[in-house]
Each structure stands twice: as C-alpha cells, then as structure tokens.
Design a protein around this motif. Structure first.
Motif, PDB file in Angstrom:
ATOM      1  N   THR A  58       0.742  -1.350  -0.387  1.00 58.05           N
ATOM      2  CA  THR A  58       0.042   0.050   0.174  1.00 58.05           C
ATOM      3  C   THR A  58       0.688   1.351  -0.441  1.00 58.05           C
ATOM      4  OG1 THR A  58      -1.484  -1.366   1.248  1.00 58.05           O
ATOM      5  CG2 THR A  58      -1.807   1.367   1.150  1.00 58.05           C
ATOM      6  N   ILE A  59       1.767   1.360   0.751  1.00 62.37           N
ATOM      7  CA  ILE A  59       2.579   2.605   1.007  1.00 62.37           C
ATOM      8  C   ILE A  59       3.373   2.845  -0.650  1.00 62.37           C
ATOM      9  CG2 ILE A  59       5.096   3.321   1.546  1.00 62.37           C
ATOM     10  CD1 ILE A  59       4.013   2.395   4.640  1.00 62.37           C
ATOM     11  N   ILE A  60       4.290   1.587  -1.054  1.00 62.71           N
ATOM     12  CA  ILE A  60       4.490   1.130  -2.312  1.00 62.71           C
ATOM     13  C   ILE A  60       3.421   2.316  -3.050  1.00 62.71           C
ATOM     14  CG2 ILE A  60       4.767   0.002  -4.549  1.00 62.71           C
ATOM     15  CD1 ILE A  60       6.348  -1.562  -2.279  1.00 62.71           C
ATOM     16  N   ARG A  61       2.103   2.226  -3.536  1.00 61.86           N
ATOM     17  CA  ARG A  61       1.404   2.566  -4.633  1.00 61.86           C
ATOM     18  C   ARG A  61       1.445   3.901  -4.123  1.00 61.86           C
ATOM     19  NH1 ARG A  61      -2.920  -1.355  -3.028  1.00 61.86           N
ATOM     20  NH2 ARG A  61      -4.800   0.253  -3.670  1.00 61.86           N
ATOM     21  N   LEU A  62       1.559   4.213  -2.095  1.00 61.73           N
ATOM     22  CA  LEU A  62       1.053   5.808  -2.181  1.00 61.73           C
ATOM     23  C   LEU A  62       2.483   6.479  -2.957  1.00 61.73           C
ATOM     24  CD1 LEU A  62      -1.015   7.735  -0.725  1.00 61.73           C
ATOM     25  CD2 LEU A  62       0.671   6.707   1.256  1.00 61.73           C
ATOM     26  N   THR A  63       3.311   6.326  -2.478  1.00 58.58           N
ATOM     27  CA  THR A  63       4.572   7.046  -2.551  1.00 58.58           C
ATOM     28  C   THR A  63       5.079   6.866  -4.387  1.00 58.58           C
ATOM     29  OG1 THR A  63       6.186   5.564  -1.529  1.00 58.58           O
ATOM     30  CG2 THR A  63       5.200   7.131  -0.361  1.00 58.58           C
ATOM     31  N   ASP A  64       5.188   5.986  -5.123  1.00 63.76           N
ATOM     32  CA  ASP A  64       6.003   5.287  -6.316  1.00 63.76           C
ATOM     33  C   ASP A  64       5.904   6.923  -7.347  1.00 63.76           C
ATOM     34  OD1 ASP A  64       7.025   3.807  -7.932  1.00 63.76           O
ATOM     35  OD2 ASP A  64       6.128   3.776  -8.991  1.00 63.76           O
ATOM     36  N   PRO A  65       4.492   6.947  -7.318  1.00 64.44           N
ATOM     37  CA  PRO A  65       4.475   8.263  -8.273  1.00 64.44           C
ATOM     38  C   PRO A  65       5.253   9.167  -7.755  1.00 64.44           C
ATOM     39  CG  PRO A  65       2.237   7.158  -7.423  1.00 64.44           C
ATOM     40  CD  PRO A  65       3.029   6.249  -6.938  1.00 64.44           C
ATOM     41  N   LEU A  66       4.991  10.010  -6.506  1.00 58.97           N
ATOM     42  CA  LEU A  66       5.941  10.815  -6.167  1.00 58.97           C
ATOM     43  C   LEU A  66       7.328  10.307  -6.413  1.00 58.97           C
ATOM     44  CD1 LEU A  66       4.575  11.943  -2.894  1.00 58.97           C
ATOM     45  CD2 LEU A  66       3.958  13.274  -5.236  1.00 58.97           C
ATOM     46  N   LEU A  67       8.027   9.447  -6.300  1.00 57.13           N
ATOM     47  CA  LEU A  67       9.329   8.823  -6.379  1.00 57.13           C
ATOM     48  C   LEU A  67       9.788   9.008  -7.574  1.00 57.13           C
ATOM     49  CD1 LEU A  67       9.863   5.599  -4.596  1.00 57.13           C
ATOM     50  CD2 LEU A  67      10.579   8.025  -3.672  1.00 57.13           C
ATOM     51  N   ARG A  68       8.596   8.783  -8.716  1.00 59.34           N
ATOM     52  CA  ARG A  68       8.857   9.101 -10.270  1.00 59.34           C
ATOM     53  C   ARG A  68       8.879  10.521 -10.904  1.00 59.34           C
ATOM     54  NH1 ARG A  68       4.538   4.486 -12.858  1.00 59.34           N
ATOM     55  NH2 ARG A  68       5.605   3.084 -11.437  1.00 59.34           N
ATOM     56  N   VAL A  69       7.878  11.752 -10.173  1.00 55.43           N
ATOM     57  CA  VAL A  69       8.209  12.661 -10.472  1.00 55.43           C
ATOM     58  C   VAL A  69       9.847  13.597  -9.427  1.00 55.43           C
ATOM     59  CG1 VAL A  69       7.317  14.926  -9.862  1.00 55.43           C
ATOM     60  CG2 VAL A  69       5.981  13.554  -9.922  1.00 55.43           C
ATOM     61  N   LEU A  70      10.662  12.649  -9.306  1.00 53.46           N
ATOM     62  CA  LEU A  70      11.427  12.848  -8.590  1.00 53.46           C
ATOM     63  C   LEU A  70      12.734  12.911  -9.089  1.00 53.46           C
ATOM     64  CD1 LEU A  70      12.390  14.430  -5.884  1.00 53.46           C
ATOM     65  CD2 LEU A  70      13.139  12.154  -5.654  1.00 53.46           C
ATOM     66  N   ARG A  71      12.387  11.707  -9.981  1.00 53.83           N
ATOM     67  CA  ARG A  71      13.317  11.394 -10.970  1.00 53.83           C
ATOM     68  C   ARG A  71      13.299  12.519 -12.382  1.00 53.83           C
ATOM     69  NH1 ARG A  71      11.984   6.226  -9.405  1.00 53.83           N
ATOM     70  NH2 ARG A  71      10.461   6.076 -10.559  1.00 53.83           N
ATOM     71  N   ILE A  72      11.680  12.583 -12.826  1.00 54.49           N
ATOM     72  CA  ILE A  72      11.199  13.577 -13.199  1.00 54.49           C
ATOM     73  C   ILE A  72      11.859  14.802 -13.417  1.00 54.49           C
ATOM     74  CG2 ILE A  72       9.796  14.942 -14.498  1.00 54.49           C
ATOM     75  CD1 ILE A  72       8.077  12.487 -14.321  1.00 54.49           C
ATOM     76  N   VAL A  73      12.021  15.891 -11.973  1.00 49.16           N
ATOM     77  CA  VAL A  73      12.415  16.912 -12.403  1.00 49.16           C
ATOM     78  C   VAL A  73      13.922  17.328 -11.826  1.00 49.16           C
ATOM     79  CG1 VAL A  73      10.325  17.927 -10.863  1.00 49.16           C
ATOM     80  CG2 VAL A  73      12.351  16.642  -9.509  1.00 49.16           C
ATOM     81  N   GLY A  74      14.328  15.883 -11.413  1.00 55.50           N
ATOM     82  CA  GLY A  74      16.025  16.089 -11.294  1.00 55.50           C
ATOM     83  C   GLY A  74      16.698  15.302 -12.600  1.00 55.50           C
ATOM     84  N   SER A  75      16.092  15.542 -13.735  1.00 54.82           N
ATOM     85  CA  SER A  75      16.821  14.835 -14.748  1.00 54.82           C
ATOM     86  C   SER A  75      18.288  15.560 -15.070  1.00 54.82           C
ATOM     87  CB  SER A  75      15.872  14.838 -16.298  1.00 54.82           C
ATOM     88  OG  SER A  75      16.323  14.480 -17.710  1.00 54.82           O
ATOM     89  N   GLU A  76      19.586  15.072 -15.816  1.00 53.88           N
ATOM     90  CA  GLU A  76      20.870  15.341 -15.615  1.00 53.88           C
ATOM     91  C   GLU A  76      20.388  15.452 -17.222  1.00 53.88           C
ATOM     92  OE1 GLU A  76      22.578  12.276 -14.566  1.00 53.88           O
ATOM     93  OE2 GLU A  76      22.916  12.852 -12.182  1.00 53.88           O
ATOM     94  N   LYS A  77      19.818  14.895 -18.890  1.00 61.37           N
ATOM     95  CA  LYS A  77      20.291  14.692 -19.198  1.00 61.37           C
ATOM     96  C   LYS A  77      18.962  16.111 -20.079  1.00 61.37           C
ATOM     97  CE  LYS A  77      22.843  10.972 -20.110  1.00 61.37           C
ATOM     98  NZ  LYS A  77      23.259   9.585 -20.289  1.00 61.37           N
TER      99      LYS A  77
END
Length: 768
Positions: free
Chosen positions: A460-479
């Motif tokens: 349940t926690i993974i389903r809740l937080t995984d969308p935000l972890l994906r956004v974190l990958r997006i906003v900090g894109s190095e390329k």
C-alpha cells in the motif's frame, strides 16, 4: 621434408620488426621459423632467436651470413632496447617484492591455520593473466623456455632457494607480485596511505588514468607535488574554462537557470554552491561561506544579485533556491530588482518534503520501523548478511536514493521484491542450524518477515509513494530539461494515487499533503507555461485550457519579454499554436509531438511563430531542481579559512572549480547509472541509510559477529536515478498518455475536494 611443411601466414598482430624477415611453418604439429636470407630453420627460441640470428649477436643461434647490413643494424638496435626494457621490468618487480616484505622476513605465524587465514584475504590470481613475477613476456611470438627458466630464477622462482610452509610472509609476497593482483594492491596501498575516499575508483576518469599509465609502460615518472599544483592545474583550469565557454555560448538562445545549493559542511559551516544550468550541461560557478548571512534575507538578496549580474541578467530566466522563509524574502527582493527573472523553489526538495510528510503518518511510520528492524538485524550480523545475499542472489535490501525520505520508500520497494528470498532464508535448514533461530531478535525477525499485514501495508505504501518517486526522477533529470513536464507530472501523481485508493476518504489526507506543498511552493507561472508550451501536453487537452495554466503562460510572457511589441506578436502567435496553423499542423509535426523533445519540436516546426518559438525554447530549456549534484570533497576549512594567503586561496578556488565541473560532466555523460561497489554499510552512504543499518541501543546481539573479512562482496546497487532509465521514451515514464489535465473536469474536482477538506479530516492514521 619440405613437402610436409605447411606454411602459416604471419598475422597483423605480429608487430616485432623481425617478423618481416622470416617465414613460419608447421611441421609435424610443431611451429618453426625460417630465415628468408639463408634459409636456416629454427625449432625453438621464437622471434627472439631469429632476431639474434639476424643481428649477428652471439647467443643460442648461428649468425646469418647473407643478411643485409641495414637489417643487421636494425635488429641490433631492437635487441639493445629489449634488454633495457627487460631490466627495467625486472627492477620494478624486485623493488615491489622488497617493499612488500615485512621487516622481519624470518618471522613466522604461530600456527599453520593463521597463515592460511592470511592468504585467504587475497583473491586468487586469474589464470588468464600474465605472470609478471614468475615469467617475463617476450616481445612477440613464442616463448623461449630456457630464457623463461632463467627469468623465473631471477625473481625467486623454482630455481631459487625453496620456500617452506613456515614462510607464509614470503608466499604472500609472491602471490601479490603476479599480474593484476600486484597492480590492484599497489592502487589500494596508495588510496589507503593518501586517505583518498574509496569511491574514487567509481570516477569516470579513473580507468582513463590507468590506461594512460599502462600505455607508457614501466618506469614512468609520476607528476610531482609541485607539478599537480602548478602546470597540471593550470592546464586543467584552461580545459574546463573552454568547455564552460561553450556552455555560455548557448545561453543567448536557451537562457539559463542559476542554482543555489545549500549544504552544511565541516564545523557547522553553511555553504552555498552556485551553479548555472542550461541544456548543454550544468557548470559550477563558485562556493560561498554563508554561515554569517544565511538568516538575513537582505544579505542573501545581495549575494543572489551579485551572482545574477556575474552570469548576465539577459540570460537568466530563474533563480532556484531552497524554500525556507529567508530565501522566499530574498527571492521577492530579487524579482523586484530584476523584473525579467523568476525566483523558484527547488522542486526536488519540495517533493522530498512531501515524502517526508507521508512518513509522519502514524501507520506508515510504524511499518517503516518494522522494516528497519529487519535491515538492522541483517546488516549488523555477518553470518546473516551473507545468508541473505545467498538467498537473494547477491541483491541487497538497502537501495540508497538521493535523499533520506526517498531512500525510505525505495528500500521498501526493494524489500517487497525480495520477499520470497527472505522467507526462504528464515525457513531454511541453514537458518534453523544457526544460533540466530533461537535468538530473541532472530525470532522477532521471523515474525515480521512472515507477517502478512506487514507485507500488505508495504505494498500500500509503495502504491502511495511510487508516483512521487517518479516525479522526483523527472524534476532532477540530468539530461533533459524538466520544465515542460513538472506540471503534468504532479497532476498525474495525484490522479494515480486517487485511482489506487478509489475512495476519497482514503486518499484525501495524502492529496492534501501534496496540495499543501504544491500550492505554497511549486504552483509557479513558469511550470504552467512549460505545460502550455509542451505540444504533447497542450494538444491532449479536451476543451478549454484551464485558467491557471493560461494565466501562468501570460504572466511568463509579460515577465520574460519586456518589449511590449514582441509581447503583442507572441499573443497573436498563440492563436496559431492553438489551432496548429501552418507547419505546426503538419502530419510530421503531429507525430513528433509524442516523439521529440519539446525544444526540438519548436526548433523544427515553430518557424511560422518565430517570437513564440524563441520564448518556448527558453522556457522549455530550464530545469526545476537545484539538488543532486555531488559536493566537492575539498575541505571547506581550506577554502573558507578566515586567515589565508590570497595567492593560495585563488589556487584552491581554481582547484574546486576544476573538481566540481569534472564531477558535473561525469554525471551528465555517464552511461551506467549503477554505482559499482556501493556497499550499504559503507560510510560513503551512511548519511542516507543510517537509520536502516545502525542499531538503536546495542551494536550486536549475543551471537553477533563483526568480522567483515568473512563478508560476501555485495553486488552493484542501483541508486534512485534522478533521470529515467529509458532515454528514448517520454520523460514522464510510468504514466498513461491519457492521464492529463482536462479543463473543466480538473477545476470541478478541485472544488469538490476543497469542500470535503472543510467537512472532514480524512485522517488515515489507523488505516493499513
């Protein structure tokens, strides 16, 4: 006999000069060499014997009577060079062996078992590697066995005095002088002695350095201390400045973002590293000790103003800082002074705070503590850690991410993926036979690992937080610049959470956490404009564009384009963009909305709207984050010391400038996101994973062991990359294409949620 001779072609890999003056034959499954001048056949000795034959040098073969004098002279020069190189190699091997010998060579270990234990600390030499200690490779071709025996004897081989079992130190020395083992030990000794961080071997520049040294061969004289502080640093500064100038050359077209990355260094000093971002890459500008001014908005404003002026006001679109109150006040003053610049809080920091807020929910915090009880027990007992790695096929439970809050939830993801391995471990005969199966902590471990409510809550926690972890990958894109994606990504993250939990009473409390941070910090005109100008997002909207998005776009035009005539042109061109007029409506352009980066799309198809295209390229070329850049390891006590020599201070400033920019470029260009040899219990990652690998009250249980030498080497761990692994797909990975903001529906849902927020608390404190 000649009829039985089978000629063998001499391949291009045979580079020795003598190969041009002989032929190679196979006779009765044996390879032989023949001189092309006198026809003499050699059955042994290899190319070295042929060279002696041609050179007229007395040795194991007769002198060739018909060789050309020029060839004879060339062969003699080659032999003289070979002898010099061989002596140098021999000297290096002997010196290395002597250095490895302890002062008392005759001293032996008390027991044979202790000697064996000492040898087991070393990996066995690879049988495929050349044995530099026992035989010197000849220049080319076959090996002269008699010569090999002579060389072995020279370094203490079989022809030397025999070494008995009571000489483990000498045996150890011989093992360390063989092939790559000798090289690796030499590298290790240097790193240990100099106190260099061990993760330095992960540097992209480490292998090129090793290759450069190897290409020069033995006897290379290393640079001196003064060389490194002098001409080498000077040349490095010039190299870095050339690349920085290339970056600066693109600012006129793409604009840039000034990043202020605050961090706490030694002795509690608060440093601010200033960087400049553009699509070509991020460059380090300078580091400032802000310990005395950090709480003063006016002083911060003056500092930010100075940096913006150094970069060039005409190039800067935004200044990104932390979202603390003193930065907000400084940002307001900055935008009043420079009305063409935005102040923006760091999106990655904001999302990290959302994850931190999620971790404060009582039921989530309880699950995290249960998960930590597993990892603390495993990573503080060598036998259990080895057992776990066997049952998870070398994978670790700990997966460090860029921040502590993100790490908490990536570790949960890793634990769920390894659930079967953990359960197999605690039910194995190996576990049953171990003392941990009867240990109270070990019994508690079994209870958690076999608790179905625990695993259900983790999912349940993974389903809740995984969308935000994906956004974190997006906003900090190095390329890839993230400005065109942040608005959509945050909306989709909320929508994904709603779909996972279905009932509003189940998801409202978490959406309120997101809205609280988003509305206070990330609801910015630039983000709305980035959404509007991203063709993939814009043309997917059904109906009218939401007012807040349109308003953000118009605000960006007014602020970023001070010329009113150009503002009017852009406003007219917005209509052409909306209706896909001209090249914007081509079939190629329509297909490219989903395949090309937004900046590339505008560069290719935006010729009919030149003013709007120029603005779109500048906005869509910006980042959203100021974190994720590895700090310089130079001691801040050196560069920020109150009493200093101004000449040396400038040298240290240049050294930091070179070091930081080299690391930034390494991050940009590295292909492999896996950090090899990243150990979860290493001090290199301790700041991020400390709560997961350190005991709260006691270091070890009754049956604990801290003998790290018995540990199985960890496999490579993958940190949470700030950019998605798939560089060819859409940047917003993990979300369906139809999950985009839809005008009226978006606004109506917000009104309904606001009403619910007033009517009920939506508390999920007891929900699992």
């Amino acid at each position: 006999m000649d009829s039985e001779m089978e000629p063998i072609p001499i391949g291009s890999q045979k580079r020795d000069l003598a190969w041009k003056h002989c032929q190679m034959f196979k006779i009765e499954n044996r390879v032989r060499l023949k001189c092309i001048y006198c026809g003499k056949m050699f059955s042994g000795g290899g190319i070295h014997r042929i060279k002696e034959h041609l050179a007229g040098q007395k040795g194991n073969g007769a002198t060739c009577p018909r060789v050309n004098p020029d060839v004879r002279h060339t062969m003699r020069q080659s032999l003289d060079g070979s002898m010099v190189r061989m002596k140098k190699k021999q000297k290096i091997v002997e010196e290395t062996a002597n250095q490895l010998m302890l002062p008392n060579e005759g001293e032996t270990y008390n027991t044979h078992s202790e000697a064996i234990t000492g040898l087991q600390l070393l990996a066995a030499p690879d049988s495929g590697e050349p044995n530099l200690g026992l035989s010197m490779k000849e220049e080319e071709g076959m090996t002269d066995r008699s010569s090999e025996r002579w060389k072995r004897g020279a370094v203490g081989g079989p022809s030397s005095a025999p070494l008995g079992d009571n000489h483990p130190i000498r045996d150890l020395t011989l093992r360390l002088t063989r092939g790559k083992d000798q090289v690796h030990m030499a590298i290790g000794r240097f790193l240990y002695d100099a106190g260099v961080p061990l993760d330095a071997v992960n540097s992209a520049y480490f292998q090129p350095m090793v290759d450069a040294i190897a290409s020069e061969g033995p006897g290379l004289k290393p640079p001196s201390y003064h060389d490194l502080r002098g001409w080498i640093l000077k040349n490095s500064v010039e190299e870095v400045r050339k690349v920085v100038d290339q970056y600066k050359g693109t600012w006129g077209r793409t604009g840039c973002s000034v990043l202020a990355d605050e961090w706490t260094a030694e002795a509690g000093k608060i440093l601010i590293n200033f960087l400049v971002y553009c699509p070509e890459g991020t460059m380090f500008l300078r580091s400032v000790d802000a310990s005395d001014i950090i709480r003063s908005p006016v002083a911060l404003y003056e500092l930010l103003k100075e940096v913006v002026e150094d970069v060039g006001v005409q190039h800067v679109l935004q200044v990104i800082t932390d979202s603390a109150e003193h930065y907000i006040e400084a940002g307001k003053m900055l935008t009043e002074t420079f009305p063409t610049i935005y102040w923006t809080p760091c999106s990655a920091r904001c999302i990290d705070l959302m994850l931190e807020d999620f971790g404060k929910f009582e039921w989530i915090n309880a699950i995290l503590e249960q998960a930590k009880s597993i990892t603390r027990f495993v990573y503080n007992h060598v036998d259990v850690l080895n057992m776990m790695r066997r049952y998870t096929y070398g994978k670790d439970l700990i997966q460090p991410a860029i921040t502590r809050s993100a790490t908490n939830f990536t570790i949960l993801q890793g634990m769920v993926s390894l659930k079967n391995g953990l359960q197999a471990m605690v039910t194995s005969q190996e576990w049953m036979d171990s003392p941990y199966s009867k240990n109270p902590d070990g019994l508690a471990l079994i209870d958690v690992i076999y608790s179905q409510p625990f695993w259900s809550s983790c999912v349940t926690i993974i389903r809740l937080t995984d969308p935000l972890l994906r956004v974190l990958r997006i906003v900090g894109s190095e390329k890839r610049p993230a400005m065109g994606y942040i608005y959509e990504a945050m909306f989709q993250a909320k929508e994904t959470i709603k779909k996972e939990f279905v009932e509003k009473k189940d998801y409202l409390a978490y959406c309120n956490v997101i809205d609280h941070r988003w509305n206070r910090q990330l609801h910015r005109p630039l983000h709305a404009a980035g959404f509007y100008l991203n063709p993939k997002c814009f043309y997917s909207i059904e109906g009218e564009v939401p007012n807040e998005i349109m308003s953000g776009m118009l605000d960006s035009i007014e602020r970023l384009v001070p010329d009113t005539k150009i503002q009017d042109k852009i406003t007219k061109e917005l209509s052409s963009y909306k209706n896909a007029v001209g090249d914007l409506g081509r079939k190629m352009a329509i297909r490219a909305r989903h395949t090309m980066l937004p900046v590339e799309w505008w560069s290719t198809y935006g010729g009919g709207c030149p003013s709007l295209a120029r603005l779109a390229i500048r906005i869509l070329s910006q980042t959203c984050s100021a974190i994720g850049f590895k700090q310089s390891q130079i001691s801040c006590n050196q560069i920020h010391h109150q009493r200093r020599n101004h000449v040396e201070h400038q040298r240290l400033s240049d050294l930091i400038f070179v070091r930081y920019n080299l690391r930034l470029w390494q991050m940009l260009h590295r292909k492999n996101k896996e950090l090899d040899a990243l150990d979860p219990i290493s001090f290199d990652t301790m700041d991020t994973v400390q709560d997961w690998v350190t005991e709260k009250e006691k270091l070890l249980g009754e049956y604990g062991s801290s003998d790290w030498r018995a540990l199985i080497q960890p496999a490579a761990n993958t940190m949470l990359a700030l950019s998605p692994n798939d560089e060819t797909g859409g940047l917003v990975a993990g979300f369906k294409d139809n999950e985009i903001p839809i005008g009226i529906k978006y606004e109506v849902e917000n009104e309904t949620e606001n009403q619910l927020e007033d009517d009920g608390d939506g508390d999920l404190g007891d929900q699992t």
